[in-house]
Design an enzyme around this catalytic site. Structure first.
Site, mmCIF file in Angstrom:
data_model
loop_
_atom_site.group_PDB
_atom_site.id
_atom_site.type_symbol
_atom_site.label_atom_id
_atom_site.label_comp_id
_atom_site.label_asym_id
_atom_site.label_seq_id
_atom_site.Cartn_x
_atom_site.Cartn_y
_atom_site.Cartn_z
ATOM 1 N N ARG A 51 40.921 76.165 36.873
ATOM 2 C CA ARG A 51 42.061 76.196 36.005
ATOM 3 C C ARG A 51 42.316 74.828 35.389
ATOM 4 O O ARG A 51 41.853 73.809 36.255
ATOM 5 C CB ARG A 51 43.394 76.993 36.462
ATOM 6 C CG ARG A 51 43.636 76.525 38.021
ATOM 7 C CD ARG A 51 44.936 75.999 38.362
ATOM 8 N NE ARG A 51 45.570 75.386 37.324
ATOM 9 C CZ ARG A 51 45.599 74.012 37.578
ATOM 10 N NH1 ARG A 51 44.765 73.255 38.437
ATOM 11 N NH2 ARG A 51 46.265 73.204 36.609
ATOM 12 N N ALA A 53 43.208 72.866 31.599
ATOM 13 C CA ALA A 53 42.492 72.717 30.186
ATOM 14 C C ALA A 53 41.172 72.297 30.355
ATOM 15 O O ALA A 53 40.039 72.881 30.126
ATOM 16 C CB ALA A 53 43.294 72.106 29.193
ATOM 17 N N GLN A 201 51.407 76.090 40.738
ATOM 18 C CA GLN A 201 50.433 74.980 40.879
ATOM 19 C C GLN A 201 51.169 73.726 41.107
ATOM 20 O O GLN A 201 50.069 72.785 41.704
ATOM 21 C CB GLN A 201 49.886 74.986 39.093
ATOM 22 C CG GLN A 201 49.158 76.139 38.675
ATOM 23 C CD GLN A 201 49.928 77.048 38.056
ATOM 24 O OE1 GLN A 201 50.887 77.310 38.141
ATOM 25 N NE2 GLN A 201 49.071 77.970 37.219
ATOM 26 N N ASP A 242 47.626 71.905 27.114
ATOM 27 C CA ASP A 242 46.538 72.747 26.991
ATOM 28 C C ASP A 242 46.037 72.860 25.304
ATOM 29 O O ASP A 242 45.136 73.301 25.258
ATOM 30 C CB ASP A 242 47.036 74.427 27.324
ATOM 31 C CG ASP A 242 46.976 74.135 28.987
ATOM 32 O OD1 ASP A 242 48.022 73.930 29.477
ATOM 33 O OD2 ASP A 242 45.974 74.614 29.519
HETATM 34 O O1 MRU Z 1 47.536 77.971 33.910
HETATM 35 P P1 MRU Z 1 46.799 76.778 34.212
HETATM 36 O O2 MRU Z 1 47.157 76.323 35.738
HETATM 37 O O3 MRU Z 1 45.636 76.734 33.827
HETATM 38 O O4 MRU Z 1 47.822 75.648 33.546
HETATM 39 C C1 MRU Z 1 47.545 74.373 33.553
HETATM 40 C C2 MRU Z 1 48.282 73.518 32.581
HETATM 41 O O5 MRU Z 1 49.208 73.890 31.873
HETATM 42 C C3 MRU Z 1 47.886 71.767 32.680
HETATM 43 O O6 MRU Z 1 49.112 71.459 32.880
HETATM 44 C C4 MRU Z 1 47.129 71.736 31.466
HETATM 45 O O7 MRU Z 1 46.059 72.479 31.347
HETATM 46 C C5 MRU Z 1 46.498 70.311 31.463
HETATM 47 S S1 MRU Z 1 45.482 70.005 32.654
HETATM 48 C C6 MRU Z 1 44.925 68.279 32.798
#
Ligand code: MRU
Length: 342
Positions: A51, A53, A201, A242
């Site tokens: 997970r 981005a 997270q 994202d």
């Molecule tokens: O649902 P997730 O855990 O994939 O969400 C991740 C985020 O919102 C992060 O802050 C984003 O992807 C940036 S990662 C460098």
């Protein structure tokens, strides 16, 4: 103790398979899994085994390369259809992070550019392209960290949300990369981390990464953010992204918007750290960003235990959009920027 970040191979190529840290086991166990089919990789992205981005973009690019490497067809058209099929399929795993679309688009363009080359060559070159996407992300995170660390005052108290660390990228991270670099320079006093309900997270991943690097980390429930910003002498908030629209509106993990509103009220700078590839130049503002809605049971159940009664409505958007006017600046590999982006 040295103030040194710890490195993990969040996503890598392992002998024809896509190797991932299965983040659903963290922080209890560091488990690596090998995805050897595009279906298992899709599932890993959808269920947040991998997970963040940039990390899902890299994983998908390696998945496209895996399809090409595994293909047994000797017929050019069939080979192209197989690889394009993987591109389209992997894009359906999650809708919000533009990096998934950016990385698979790069793979598609590479395939198209190689239309006349022998299939064996194309396989190798697609694999090289995916590995280059991974390496590029590594370099990008370093640059973001260098630029961002300049914003950090000595003895800094910082707040972050979700996980934008090494686990969300090829290595080091974006928002956490800045914190790691500032920590290496001896500038970080304490980092407050929101737990990031519903999938935690912040609690599970960010506090684990910061602890490994020797950063003083204080975990709070998301509901405590206002009190943290009011009482804890926070110098700035930094989060990842994202998808960023041309006007700077930014989709990031649900709860980011709350934090940005609170930061503005308390006159605390609010930074977004992201690679340029997270900026979606095809959309003018945040209203056009598709927001993933996930299963109600992510809110009503945890660890097999039910927290809420049956028969109620549940809304579970995974991301929110922070209006550009709440964001002080964007830290990218090209420098510290302000929208509109061109
Ligand atoms: O649902 P997730 O855990 O994939 O969400 C991740 C985020 O919102 C992060 O802050 C984003 O992807 C940036 S990662 C460098």
């Amino acid at each position: 103790m040295t103030n040194q970040a710890v490195y993990y191979q969040t996503v890598s190529w392992n002998n024809g398979k896509v190797r991932l840290i299965d983040q659903t086991f963290l922080p209890a166990k560091l488990v690596y899994i090998d995805c050897d089919t595009v279906e298992s990789l899709w599932e890993a992205i959808r269920s947040l085994r991998v997970r963040g981005a940039p990390a899902i973009g890299i994983a998908a690019a390696l998945g496209v390369a895996m399809t090409a490497v595994q293909s047994v067809t000797t017929e050019r058209e069939a080979f192209h259809q197989e690889v394009l099929g993987a591109v389209e399929y992997l894009r359906t795993a999650r809708p919000t992070a533009v990096n998934l679309f950016w990385a698979t688009e790069k793979m598609k363009k590479k395939l198209q550019a190689l239309a006349k080359e022998p299939i064996g060559e194309v396989r190798q070159k697609l694999l090289q392209e995916a590995q280059e996407i991974l390496e590029e992300d590594r370099r990008t995170c370093r640059k973001i960290a260098e630029f961002g660390a300049r914003l950090v005052p000595p003895g800094a108290r910082i707040m972050t949300h979700c996980n934008a660390g090494g686990l969300a990228t090829a290595e080091y991270g974006t928002a956490l990369g800045i914190i790691f670099r500032a920590h290496e320079l001896g500038k970080v006093k304490e980092v407050f981390v929101g737990e990031t309900r519903p999938l935690l997270q912040g609690a599970r991943l960010t506090s684990w990464e910061l602890k490994q690097a020797g950063v003083a980390v204080t975990l709070v429930c998301d509901t405590m953010a206002g009190s943290v910003l009011k009482q804890k002498g926070i110098d700035f908030v930094v989060v990842g992204a994202d998808r960023i629209a041309v006007n700077g509106d930014t989709a990031n993990k649900i709860g980011t918007y709350n934090l940005a509103v609170l930061a503005q009220y308390h006159k605390i700078p609010f930074y977004v750290a992201a690679p340029w590839s997270t900026i979606d130049l095809s959309i003018a503002d945040g209203t056009q960003i598709p927001i993933e809605e996930r299963a109600p049971k992510e809110i009503t159940l945890w660890g097999g235990k039910q927290w809420a009664p049956d028969g109620i409505g549940v809304w579970n958007p995974a991301f929110d959009v922070t209006p550009a006017e709440l964001i002080t600046a964007f830290v990218t590999e090209k420098g510290i920027l302000r929208p509109p982006f061109k």
